[in-house]
Motif scaffolding. Structure first.
Motif, PDB file in Angstrom:
ATOM      1  N   UNK A 177     121.578  74.700 137.116  1.00 18.31           N
ATOM      2  CA  UNK A 177     122.307  73.594 136.511  1.00 18.31           C
ATOM      3  C   UNK A 177     121.336  72.440 136.305  1.00 18.31           C
ATOM      4  N   UNK A 178     121.305  71.938 135.109  1.00 19.68           N
ATOM      5  CA  UNK A 178     120.478  70.757 134.879  1.00 19.68           C
ATOM      6  C   UNK A 178     121.178  69.555 135.473  1.00 19.68           C
ATOM      7  N   UNK A 179     120.387  68.679 136.031  1.00 23.00           N
ATOM      8  CA  UNK A 179     120.980  67.570 136.765  1.00 23.00           C
ATOM      9  C   UNK A 179     121.843  66.722 135.846  1.00 23.00           C
ATOM     10  N   UNK A 180     122.973  66.341 136.344  1.00 20.20           N
ATOM     11  CA  UNK A 180     123.865  65.483 135.589  1.00 20.20           C
ATOM     12  C   UNK A 180     123.253  64.086 135.559  1.00 20.20           C
ATOM     13  N   UNK A 181     123.383  63.478 134.405  1.00 24.81           N
ATOM     14  CA  UNK A 181     122.726  62.182 134.303  1.00 24.81           C
ATOM     15  C   UNK A 181     123.582  61.055 134.868  1.00 24.81           C
ATOM     16  N   UNK A 182     124.835  61.310 135.068  1.00 29.89           N
ATOM     17  CA  UNK A 182     125.680  60.207 135.504  1.00 29.89           C
ATOM     18  C   UNK A 182     126.425  60.602 136.774  1.00 29.89           C
ATOM     19  N   UNK A 183     126.368  59.746 137.765  1.00 31.89           N
ATOM     20  CA  UNK A 183     127.034  60.086 139.015  1.00 31.89           C
ATOM     21  C   UNK A 183     128.546  60.014 138.828  1.00 31.89           C
ATOM     22  N   UNK A 184     129.246  60.762 139.653  1.00 30.27           N
ATOM     23  CA  UNK A 184     130.697  60.776 139.487  1.00 30.27           C
ATOM     24  C   UNK A 184     131.281  59.422 139.869  1.00 30.27           C
ATOM     25  N   UNK A 185     130.583  58.730 140.745  1.00 24.14           N
ATOM     26  CA  UNK A 185     131.088  57.416 141.138  1.00 24.14           C
ATOM     27  C   UNK A 185     131.128  56.489 139.920  1.00 24.14           C
ATOM     28  N   UNK A 186     130.058  56.538 139.155  1.00 23.85           N
ATOM     29  CA  UNK A 186     129.994  55.695 137.968  1.00 23.85           C
ATOM     30  C   UNK A 186     131.064  56.100 136.974  1.00 23.85           C
ATOM     31  N   UNK A 187     131.245  57.399 136.822  1.00 20.17           N
ATOM     32  CA  UNK A 187     132.259  57.847 135.872  1.00 20.17           C
ATOM     33  C   UNK A 187     133.632  57.348 136.280  1.00 20.17           C
ATOM     34  N   UNK A 188     133.901  57.375 137.586  1.00 18.36           N
ATOM     35  CA  UNK A 188     135.200  56.881 138.040  1.00 18.36           C
ATOM     36  C   UNK A 188     135.335  55.393 137.773  1.00 18.36           C
ATOM     37  N   UNK A 189     134.238  54.700 137.975  1.00 19.97           N
ATOM     38  CA  UNK A 189     134.285  53.257 137.728  1.00 19.97           C
ATOM     39  C   UNK A 189     134.612  52.989 136.267  1.00 19.97           C
ATOM     40  N   UNK A 190     133.992  53.761 135.384  1.00 20.82           N
ATOM     41  CA  UNK A 190     134.250  53.561 133.960  1.00 20.82           C
ATOM     42  C   UNK A 190     135.709  53.887 133.661  1.00 20.82           C
ATOM     43  N   UNK A 191     136.203  54.934 134.284  1.00 18.37           N
ATOM     44  CA  UNK A 191     137.599  55.307 134.062  1.00 18.37           C
ATOM     45  C   UNK A 191     138.537  54.190 134.520  1.00 18.37           C
ATOM     46  N   UNK A 192     138.185  53.543 135.637  1.00 21.37           N
ATOM     47  CA  UNK A 192     139.001  52.419 136.092  1.00 21.37           C
ATOM     48  C   UNK A 192     139.071  51.330 135.037  1.00 21.37           C
ATOM     49  N   UNK A 242     118.549  53.348 142.595  1.00 24.01           N
ATOM     50  CA  UNK A 242     119.748  54.107 142.914  1.00 24.01           C
ATOM     51  C   UNK A 242     120.328  54.717 141.641  1.00 24.01           C
ATOM     52  N   UNK A 243     121.285  55.576 141.820  1.00 23.20           N
ATOM     53  CA  UNK A 243     121.856  56.287 140.676  1.00 23.20           C
ATOM     54  C   UNK A 243     122.389  55.353 139.615  1.00 23.20           C
ATOM     55  N   UNK A 244     123.018  54.309 140.051  1.00 22.29           N
ATOM     56  CA  UNK A 244     123.655  53.459 139.056  1.00 22.29           C
ATOM     57  C   UNK A 244     122.608  52.866 138.130  1.00 22.29           C
ATOM     58  N   UNK A 245     121.469  52.512 138.707  1.00 21.87           N
ATOM     59  CA  UNK A 245     120.487  51.899 137.831  1.00 21.87           C
ATOM     60  C   UNK A 245     119.760  52.917 137.000  1.00 21.87           C
ATOM     61  N   UNK A 246     119.822  54.139 137.450  1.00 22.04           N
ATOM     62  CA  UNK A 246     119.162  55.169 136.677  1.00 22.04           C
ATOM     63  C   UNK A 246     119.745  55.193 135.267  1.00 22.04           C
ATOM     64  N   UNK A 247     121.043  54.982 135.219  1.00 21.25           N
ATOM     65  CA  UNK A 247     121.699  54.933 133.928  1.00 21.25           C
ATOM     66  C   UNK A 247     121.051  53.885 133.065  1.00 21.25           C
ATOM     67  N   UNK A 248     120.945  52.741 133.655  1.00 18.89           N
ATOM     68  CA  UNK A 248     120.390  51.613 132.940  1.00 18.89           C
ATOM     69  C   UNK A 248     118.997  51.961 132.438  1.00 18.89           C
ATOM     70  N   UNK A 249     118.238  52.559 133.306  1.00 23.69           N
ATOM     71  CA  UNK A 249     116.864  52.874 132.947  1.00 23.69           C
ATOM     72  C   UNK A 249     116.839  53.835 131.771  1.00 23.69           C
ATOM     73  N   UNK A 250     117.696  54.800 131.845  1.00 25.74           N
ATOM     74  CA  UNK A 250     117.735  55.802 130.781  1.00 25.74           C
ATOM     75  C   UNK A 250     118.058  55.148 129.465  1.00 25.74           C
ATOM     76  N   UNK A 251     119.035  54.278 129.543  1.00 30.10           N
ATOM     77  CA  UNK A 251     119.471  53.673 128.311  1.00 30.10           C
ATOM     78  C   UNK A 251     118.380  52.768 127.761  1.00 30.10           C
ATOM     79  N   UNK A 252     117.718  52.074 128.663  1.00 29.40           N
ATOM     80  CA  UNK A 252     116.721  51.141 128.173  1.00 29.40           C
ATOM     81  C   UNK A 252     115.516  51.857 127.582  1.00 29.40           C
TER      82      UNK A 252
END
Lengths: 438, 844
Positions: free
Chosen positions: B570-585, B645-655
């Motif tokens: 499995x290729x690593x998921x780019x977004x943690x489930x915690x973040x996904x839940x936060x977005x869903x909120x 941390x995972x949350x910032x990884x998102x940011x890094x990817x996007x940037x």
């Protein structure tokens, strides 16, 4: 919070500010510079309608030759913001009488400022209903309705309307002749593969009404949709009449429709606004009657010649006819010369859009005109780069035809004075995105 | 990245310079000011229009303030409005002049025409001059009690405006309490809606400092209030309905009956013509039923049709907003749209932002039954005229291949792409084939046959070239020409601009050497020589490293460079489930569009460090050639993956932008497996301490060199009693840099006391507490239940820093900490201090 917009800008295509309104101080002085620099002057323009610059988010929409930009600093509701812009534009249009473009804005900027003040306060949307706003913001800018006749007593009434509940209709309307116009307008979307199979097909329809009715009339509309008919036969405990019934995938209604009653009795009943409005929208994916079949054959003969044969078949009733039929057949960029033969209408080569444009003004049902064309190409040095064929696109309007088969069964009007009404019903089917790959 | 606060833009030559016109207007206005002649209003109106139009195009007409105010004594409502607009625009910059207007505005607030009362009150509150607030309280109080609802509606928002000018004045005048009563009792729905908006804003802002406000904020979500508003929802206009629905989505139902009552009440809202209302209703439904799995699934079924309608109706911008939400939903429940995939087929004329989301949807909904159709459709787009979309669709095919079990047909398609002979198609397909081989090595035979036919001259894009070279190295035993192709590439070493490609070339030639030594020996020599002479630090270092490895022992070198590899499952998921839940909120907001939780883009404190990293990305773009950018960004991405941390990884990817978007999973260091199979990382297997430092490349170069010095084996001296500096200072940029460079010294999870959780209503509460223990906060964010903090502290005697990332989940009462320290030996001591400070939080 739904929007809490900090500012709204109207820009022309060069980026000049036509009008702006700052609702809040939480965004920096001149956000429009940021928009110009980071979006308008870059390739970003048009790549995404929502962008973040610095701490602010920009929502922008282009409408004719105007950009409307909303700036927010919080985590705003995007859908609401875009809907707000769309509604605001509709409002402006109803004031300008149709067009909304740079000139209209320049000619009416005082009016727009007035409206911007009323439709949004401190970033929160207020009242956008043209019927109500026109009561107290008039193009001529006469005095407010409250004070115009202080002796009269429309004050409690008018204020209720300005801010309130039955936002869509004024009391005390009088028409000499009571008329209702009802238009069913469908646009049919088609995506057909090059092998002639339907990849995707659906119909989005809307029912437009124009009401010139006195007093507070109650209207009831019956359609030949499946749920409505079934419910009716249940209520009257008799078997449903045979005949075509339509299954609507999804329906949305104008706010005047009593949704509770729709859910319990499946009838569309409502007190209509005065004048023109959109009563309902629906979507259908099953059992769509396509009005046209397009059968293209395109042969590339060597590197410099192409043979194009297109047959278009109208599959609606022979007594009906389609209007304004346009068929756009793409050809390669390096087209040099074209020659045509058409059995109906006129065709020409349009180099600006790299298409053969075939127009047929009046297209009767159950006929199949053809176009055969020879296209000569300039031979290019780049070998083997095969031409990627864009789809054939089609435009048309077919009056008195609905692709879904939807029909109005009845339209009843009740008013306590019991006047007679004249009802007019029209049907029309238009091409939405009608694409045939070849 | 703060937008430039430029002054008014200078008028272009075509526009009047303004000066003479302004003085003209001044004299004309003066003439009219006192005049009572008939028709004077009309001429005033023309003049006012001129003034306003100058104001709009950016000419400073504030010099007319006095004259405008003089002319404002009129009964003409349009004139009044223009005057109010003018005053509102300039009052802030001319507070002294604004005082002039108070008088006439106050008078207008008592006009007998409610329209004028309302307008005057609105303008009065829009002056935004802090020292004039005393004049607001009286008219506002009267306005709230006005008999006319228009005036009340304006007054309610006026209270909110006052709060933003001077919070204390607003609170002291007891306005929030009045609003609260008004919200329940007023007969006009717009007044009620405005009360709700105002109260939400005021109490949310106050909640961090006042417990009472925070209780009041919770009170808005109480059953009586929510039910009261919901029962009236049909009377509200569409915008106010959105507001009420947003509130209802936050409501915590007491039992299941509660849930069904609300859903029955709101069901018909799904048929509303306004898409914003429909989306808001959907949010309520989804959030209410989160705890009831069965009903939640039924809700998905119910909302499907309205959502699909919203996609196809309205402007492309609206479709875009809706599609973003569909994408979020489909990630949570892939089955919902799997039979409706045809709705996501792209139309030829759609804007690319809509197409892009549709491609993502098609990827997400693909399953066993519809893959064939979807892939067929995607292949159509690969020949699209719009090249970015063509690329996206090839990537989509690849993604589907990686998530499916039955990939036969898809592999064939991908191989057909390779034969299409379009540069960009070949490039994208090569990268995909490489990933595919890492997951399904059994396909190597078919793929290699096709890949072998591709001339490396036709592949120019670094990513694709690197992928091709990787395959040449990995499968050199199966490809007849591999050594010779590699040799050809090495000969043109100097013309290869991309460091990434050169790195891959080194590794590939090494691998090839182990498999076919006689044929490759010459090429290897040339490659190592070229590598050692390379100006790029990474390339040079790797060449040197290989050279020494080979010198040391060839079989060890083989074990390091070309160990047996396992297929990636499995290729690593780019977004943690915690973040996904936060977005869903945060459904139905910008978070969904940006695909990140709001604290990442609205929180000023939190945004701070990232602006720095974005700038860094921009710098490298500006400073280096295009090829280097890719590697620089990649290195940066790696860096962040390891350190943040995972949350910032998102940011890094996007940037790092689109370039690295599709490669994101393969560089994700969170999966060692992935990293290991990446050719870059092969040393990882033989020496587990290496990879961290090795990837830090440029930025952590000191660490890398530090490796050469034998580490001091002596046990650290017992840590002395640690004293922290009470007034430590660290600017965000330094913090960010240190956070990148330092390894994690300690990572711990810790339970919080119930009192601590109770006190943690907002991030600010904890910050003040920690400050009392000499631990400063540099950034914080989040909402209940998840909070995130970055703290730092300094030693009392020397400038040695401790950096802490602390994630607190108030519902599970857990705190996760990562501590980094300049002086690692004392990090345990610091951790003890930190924990004891944290444990005292909330304890009186």
């Amino acid at each position: 919070m739904p929007v809490a917009a900090s500012a709204i800008y109207f820009l022309n295509l060069r980026g000049d500010v036509l009008i702006n309104r700052l609702y809040r101080d939480d965004v920096g002085g001149n956000m429009v510079d940021a928009f110009r620099m980071h979006i308008m002057q870059t390739k970003e323009l048009g790549t995404c309608p929502v962008r973040q610059i610095g701490g602010c988010s920009f929502f922008y929409m282009r409408i004719s030759n105007v950009y409307i930009v909303i700036v927010v600093s919080s985590n705003a509701n995007v859908a609401c913001a875009f809907k707000f812009v769309v509604e605001a534009v509709n409002l402006f249009k109803s004031y300008f009488g149709g067009a909304f473009d740079e000139d209209a804005i320049r000619n009416n900027f005082v009016l727009i400022y007035e409206l911007l003040d009323e439709i949004m306060d401190f970033g929160y949307p207020q009242n956008l209903s043209p019927e109500i706003l026109k009561l107290y913001i008039t193009q001529e800018g006469v005095r407010s309705p409250f004070s115009s006749k202080p002796s009269d007593k429309p004050v409690p009434n008018a204020t209720l309307q300005v801010t309130g509940a039955v936002g869509w209709r004024r009391e005390g309307l009088v028409y000499k002749k009571n008329e209702v116009f009802l238009d069913i307008v469908e646009s049919v979307n088609l995506l057909m593969s090059s092998k002639g199979s339907v990849l995707r097909c659906d119909v989005t329809g809307k029912i437009l009404m124009k009401c010139f009715l006195s007093g507070m009339p109650d209207l009831k509309l019956g359609l030949n949709d499946k749920i409505g008919l079934e419910k009716e036969s249940q209520l009257k405990s008799r078997p449903a009449k045979s005949g075509k019934t339509i299954e609507l995938d999804d329906v949305t209604f104008h706010q005047c429709v009593n949704l509770t009653r729709f859910n319990s009795e499946k009838t569309v009943s409502f007190v209509p606004p005065d004048g023109e409005f959109e009563l309902m929208k629906y979507r259908i994916t099953e059992g769509v009657n396509l009005p046209f079949r397009v059968l293209p054959t395109i042969k590339e003969l060597g590197r410099t010649r192409m043979e194009v044969n297109v047959k278009v078949k109208s599959v609606f009733g022979a007594k009906m006819f389609a209007l304004g039929v346009v068929i756009k057949i793409p050809v390669p960029k390096q087209t040099a010369k074209t020659s045509f033969q058409v059995t109906s209408g006129r065709a020409k080569y349009n180099a600006a859009i790299d298409c053969l444009v075939w127009k047929i003004r009046k297209f009767p049902g159950q006929t199949e005109p053809t176009l055969s064309a020879e296209v000569e190409l300039i031979s290019t040095m780049t070998e083997k780069k095969s031409w990627t064929r864009p789809p054939i696109q089609m435009e048309f309007q077919v009056p008195m035809f609905t692709a879904s088969g939807l029909r109005v069964r009845f339209l009843k009007v009740w008013e306590k004075s019991g006047y007679n009404t004249v009802e007019w019903v029209r049907y029309i089917t238009k091409a939405g995105s009608y694409e045939i790959r070849c | 990245m703060a937008p430039p606060a430029q002054s008014q833009r200078s008028p272009s030559p075509s526009q009047p310079s303004g000066k003479s016109e302004v003085s003209d207007l001044k004299s004309q206005l003066r003439q009219l000011a006192g005049s009572r002649a008939p028709g004077v209003d009309d001429s005033k109106r023309d003049l006012f229009k001129k003034v306003i139009s100058y104001m709009t195009i950016g000419i400073d007409v504030s010099a007319l303030f006095g004259e405008m105010v003089m002319c404002s004594a009129t009964s003409d409502i349009v004139l009044k409005k223009m005057c109010y607009l003018y005053v509102g625009n300039y009052a802030k910059v001319n507070p002294d002049l604004a005082l002039l207007t108070i008088n006439f505005l106050q008078k207008d607030c008592q006009d007998q025409d409610p329209m004028i009362r309302g307008l005057a009150l609105r303008s009065l509150c829009s002056l935004r001059v802090a020292n004039l607030v005393e004049y607001l309280v009286g008219p506002l109080g009267l306005g709230l009690k006005d008999s006319n609802s228009y005036v009340r509606m304006v007054a309610v928002i006026g209270v909110l405006k006052l709060y933003h000018i001077s919070a204390s004045t607003c609170i002291d005048a007891d306005f929030p309490v009045i609003l609260k009563n008004l919200m329940i009792t007023d007969s006009d729905t717009q007044v009620v809606a405005n009360c709700l908006s105002a109260l939400q804003e005021i109490w949310s802002a106050e909640a961090s400092t006042s417990e009472e406000a925070s209780r009041e904020r919770e009170g808005l979500l109480s059953k009586p209030i929510v039910y009261f508003l919901l029962n009236k929802i049909r009377e509200f206009n569409e915008w106010a309905q959105c507001l009420v629905l947003e509130l209802a989505a936050k409501y915590v139902p007491s039992d299941n009956n509660d849930i069904f009552d609300i859903m029955n009440l709101l069901e018909d809202r799904l048929q509303h013509a306004n898409g914003a209302v429909v989306l808001a209703t959907i949010k309520v439904f989804l959030h209410l039923t989160l705890s009831m799995t069965d009903v939640h699934q039924q809700v998905y079924e119910r909302i499907k049709a309205p959502l699909l309608t919203l996609v196809s109706s309205g402007s492309p911008e609206q479709s875009y907003a809706v599609l973003s939400h569909l994408h979020l939903l489909v990630m949570r429940a892939p089955f919902i749209f799997s039979s409706d995939y045809k709705h996501f087929y792209c139309q030829y004329n759609e804007p690319s932002y809509v197409k892009k989301l549709k491609l993502e949807m098609l990827t997400a909904v693909a399953n066993e039954s519809n893959t064939y159709e979807i892939v067929t459709e995607l292949c159509e787009y690969a020949a699209n005229v719009d090249i970015p979309i063509a690329r996206e669709s090839i990537r989509a095919v690849g993604k589907i291949a990686l998530q499916q079990y039955d990939v036969n047909a898809i592999v064939d398609r991908l191989l057909q792409f390779l034969e299409m002979e379009k540069d960009y198609v070949t490039a994208e397909a090569l990268v995909l084939v490489k990933d595919l081989l890492r997951k399904y090595p059994q396909w190597s035979h078919d793929c290699i046959a096709v890949v072998g036919n591709i001339s490396s001259k036709n592949v120019q894009e670094p990513k694709a070239k690197a992928a091709l070279i990787w395959m040449l190295g990995e499968y050199s035993q199966d490809m007849q020409d591999a050594p010779y192709i590699l040799e050809g590439l090495i000969e043109s070493w100097d013309e290869e601009h991309s460091a990434e490609v050169r790195l891959h070339l080194l590794t590939a030639v090494m691998k090839c050497f182990f498999k076919r030594p006689p044929e490759t020996q010459k090429a290897l020599g040339a490659a190592l020589a070229a590598g050692l002479a390379d100006f790029h630090q990474d390339v040079h270092d790797r060449a040197l490293f290989y050279y020494r490895l080979l010198q040391h022992n060839v079989s060890v070198a083989e074990r390091v460079v070309n160990p047996p590899k396992q297929a990636v499952s499995v290729f690593a998921d780019t977004q943690s489930s915690e973040i996904k839940d936060r977005i869903f909120d945060e459904f139905n907001s910008l978070s969904v569009v940006y695909q990140k939780p709001s604290y990442m883009f609205t929180d000023k404190e939190h945004r701070g460090p990232f602006e720095f990293s974005e700038e860094l990305g921009n710098l490298s773009i500006a400073g280096e050639s295009a090829d280097n950018v890719v590697s620089a960004q990649r290195v940066e991405a790696n860096d962040k993956d390891l350190l943040l941390s995972t949350s910032e990884k998102e940011e890094a990817k996007i940037s790092t932008g689109n370039d690295s978007a599709y490669s994101a999973p393969m560089y994700d260091a969170s999966s060692v497996l992935v990293t290991a199979s990446q050719t870059l990382m092969e040393p990882a297997i033989s020496n587990p301490t290496l990879p961290g430092q090795a990837t830090q490349a440029i930025l952590a170069i000191d660490d890398l060199l530090g490796l050469g010095i034998p580490a001091a084996p002596a046990p650290p001296p017992p840590p002395p009693q640690l004293k922290l500096h009470t007034r430590a200072v660290l600017d965000p940029a330094t913090f960010q840099q240190k956070w990148r460079q330092l390894p994690v010294a300690l990572s711990q999870e810790y339970s919080l006391s119930p009192q601590g959780i109770a006190a943690l209503t907002a991030p600010q509460a904890l910050l003040r507490h920690m400050q009392g223990h000499s631990i400063q906060c540099i950034a914080s964010g989040g909402q209940s239940p998840n909070f995130k903090f970055f703290f730092f502290a300094q030693k009392a005697e020397e400038p040695s820093n401790y950096l802490v990332e602390c994630i607190i989940n108030s519902s599970s009462a857990k705190a996760q900490m990562k501590i980094k320290a300049d002086d690692q030996s004392t990090s345990q001591a610091f951790s003890d201090i930190f924990q004891s400070a944290l444990s005292k939080f909330g304890v009186p």
